[in-house]
Write a protein that holds these residues in place. Sequence first.
Motif, PDB file in Angstrom:
ATOM      1  N   PHE A 184       0.829  -1.208   0.000  1.00  0.00           N
ATOM      2  CA  PHE A 184       0.000   0.000   0.000  1.00  0.00           C
ATOM      3  C   PHE A 184       0.860   1.253   0.000  1.00  0.00           C
ATOM      4  N   ARG A 185       1.954   1.204   0.709  1.00  0.00           N
ATOM      5  CA  ARG A 185       2.900   2.320   0.695  1.00  0.00           C
ATOM      6  C   ARG A 185       3.435   2.544  -0.718  1.00  0.00           C
ATOM      7  N   LYS A 186       3.834   1.445  -1.364  1.00  0.00           N
ATOM      8  CA  LYS A 186       4.317   1.544  -2.744  1.00  0.00           C
ATOM      9  C   LYS A 186       3.183   1.950  -3.685  1.00  0.00           C
ATOM     10  N   GLY A 187       2.006   1.369  -3.434  1.00  0.00           N
ATOM     11  CA  GLY A 187       0.871   1.632  -4.319  1.00  0.00           C
ATOM     12  C   GLY A 187       0.437   3.075  -4.303  1.00  0.00           C
ATOM     13  N   THR A 188       0.359   3.667  -3.121  1.00  0.00           N
ATOM     14  CA  THR A 188      -0.051   5.074  -3.039  1.00  0.00           C
ATOM     15  C   THR A 188       0.934   5.968  -3.764  1.00  0.00           C
ATOM     16  N   ALA A 189       2.216   5.773  -3.475  1.00  0.00           N
ATOM     17  CA  ALA A 189       3.242   6.618  -4.081  1.00  0.00           C
ATOM     18  C   ALA A 189       3.230   6.498  -5.606  1.00  0.00           C
ATOM     19  N   THR A 190       3.104   5.275  -6.107  1.00  0.00           N
ATOM     20  CA  THR A 190       3.081   5.058  -7.560  1.00  0.00           C
ATOM     21  C   THR A 190       1.846   5.691  -8.181  1.00  0.00           C
ATOM     22  N   TRP A 191       0.698   5.519  -7.531  1.00  0.00           N
ATOM     23  CA  TRP A 191      -0.563   6.075  -8.039  1.00  0.00           C
ATOM     24  C   TRP A 191      -0.515   7.602  -8.065  1.00  0.00           C
ATOM     25  N   LEU A 192      -0.002   8.213  -7.001  1.00  0.00           N
ATOM     26  CA  LEU A 192       0.087   9.677  -6.946  1.00  0.00           C
ATOM     27  C   LEU A 192       1.060  10.211  -7.988  1.00  0.00           C
ATOM     28  N   ALA A 193       2.179   9.513  -8.159  1.00  0.00           N
ATOM     29  CA  ALA A 193       3.192   9.961  -9.115  1.00  0.00           C
ATOM     30  C   ALA A 193       2.681   9.916 -10.547  1.00  0.00           C
ATOM     31  N   GLY A 194       1.674   9.086 -10.810  1.00  0.00           N
ATOM     32  CA  GLY A 194       1.130   8.962 -12.158  1.00  0.00           C
ATOM     33  C   GLY A 194       0.024   9.940 -12.479  1.00  0.00           C
ATOM     34  N   MET A 195      -0.354  10.763 -11.520  1.00  0.00           N
ATOM     35  CA  MET A 195      -1.435  11.728 -11.749  1.00  0.00           C
ATOM     36  C   MET A 195      -0.960  12.899 -12.603  1.00  0.00           C
ATOM     37  N   VAL A 196      -1.753  13.266 -13.596  1.00  0.00           N
ATOM     38  CA  VAL A 196      -1.461  14.466 -14.383  1.00  0.00           C
ATOM     39  C   VAL A 196      -1.776  15.681 -13.524  1.00  0.00           C
ATOM     40  N   ASP A 197      -0.812  16.591 -13.392  1.00  0.00           N
ATOM     41  CA  ASP A 197      -0.951  17.782 -12.540  1.00  0.00           C
ATOM     42  C   ASP A 197      -1.152  17.414 -11.073  1.00  0.00           C
ATOM     43  N   GLY A 198      -0.686  16.220 -10.701  1.00  0.00           N
ATOM     44  CA  GLY A 198      -0.808  15.780  -9.323  1.00  0.00           C
ATOM     45  C   GLY A 198       0.364  16.251  -8.476  1.00  0.00           C
ATOM     46  N   PRO A 199       0.499  15.713  -7.273  1.00  0.00           N
ATOM     47  CA  PRO A 199       1.610  16.079  -6.397  1.00  0.00           C
ATOM     48  C   PRO A 199       2.953  15.793  -7.057  1.00  0.00           C
ATOM     49  N   THR A 200       3.955  16.577  -6.713  1.00  0.00           N
ATOM     50  CA  THR A 200       5.287  16.367  -7.270  1.00  0.00           C
ATOM     51  C   THR A 200       5.968  15.199  -6.568  1.00  0.00           C
TER      52      THR A 200
END
Length: 325
Positions: A152-168
């Motif tokens: 889940f730790r890996k999953g959240t970070a990967t999911w957030l990193a893939g967002m367009v205009d998401g968190p840096t």
Amino acid sequence: MQFSGYEWLALRGVQATGDYSQAVFAWVFLLFAWNLISRGRNIGKLMFEHLSWQDDALTVRMYVKKQDQEGKDCKAKHVFANPIKPWICPILALAVYIFTQGPLQPGSKMLIFGNESAEDRFSKWLRGVLGLFEEPLHAMGIMISTIGTHSFRKGTATWLAGMVDGPTGIQIYLRAGWSLGMQKRYIHEGGGCDRHVGRAATGLTLDSEEFGCLPPHFDVRDGAPALSNEEWEIILPGFLLYPESFRVALPFLLASLLYHWDYIIANFAGSHPIRSSRLFTLSASRIAELKAQVHTGTFKNPITGMVAKGVPQQVRILHRIDCLE
């Protein structure tokens, strides 16, 4: 772990028809691990005094991390409500957990999950659930042999990193407590950035006005508490035994339960402990009075004055354009 898999697991906790204590525990643990981008070991060490409330978010202080064993660089992480998707709302999950735990006793351990073996308890639940649904999970492209508490730790970070205009990437690293190497001397975490990551992590749609949604809350502008201490002791025995910092968050947990009342009735089994909790045994007229005092909204509530924090300017601009159209 993909976001769809995370949602699927959360629903297993909500829709459980037996062993409710384990299901509710696992639901909260899962949502906290995902939203805080944290190790299961650190989630298990959380104490009530580590949780409080600020503005429109639950605040969580993680005092011991791999990169900071002494807690010298501890800053509050902001955890947001998701009123649109109750099954992944960490505020509602925590509320159900707290209101079904029974009276807090003098001298009780102040660990939220009872003891530091909580990670093992969650891992046992996870293996059991995955084993029961191996075939549908394979159909979703999820290999259960690769899933563990760290997924889940890996999953959240990967999911957030893939967002367009998401968190840096830096914002995500800071939220997760990962080392930035030499840059750590020059780049420090700010509350606004962490709020942005927190809103995204809770599953709010980034390109919609729902990203600026407010948590269910009471109007306390006149300084009067939502409930008296006597009323709190009725619905949550041992209320005054909780640390003062955590008691600040309790009205928001109660507001979440009231706001999602119909969802709970429709989706939680009739024998679920939340359905027989002291709150749910109040008279219909008293419940109606309390529900009428709960407010939500988007960006800013005109009655309570609560303002959504951590919302990027482009989301507000999109909202204004939608209003013009």
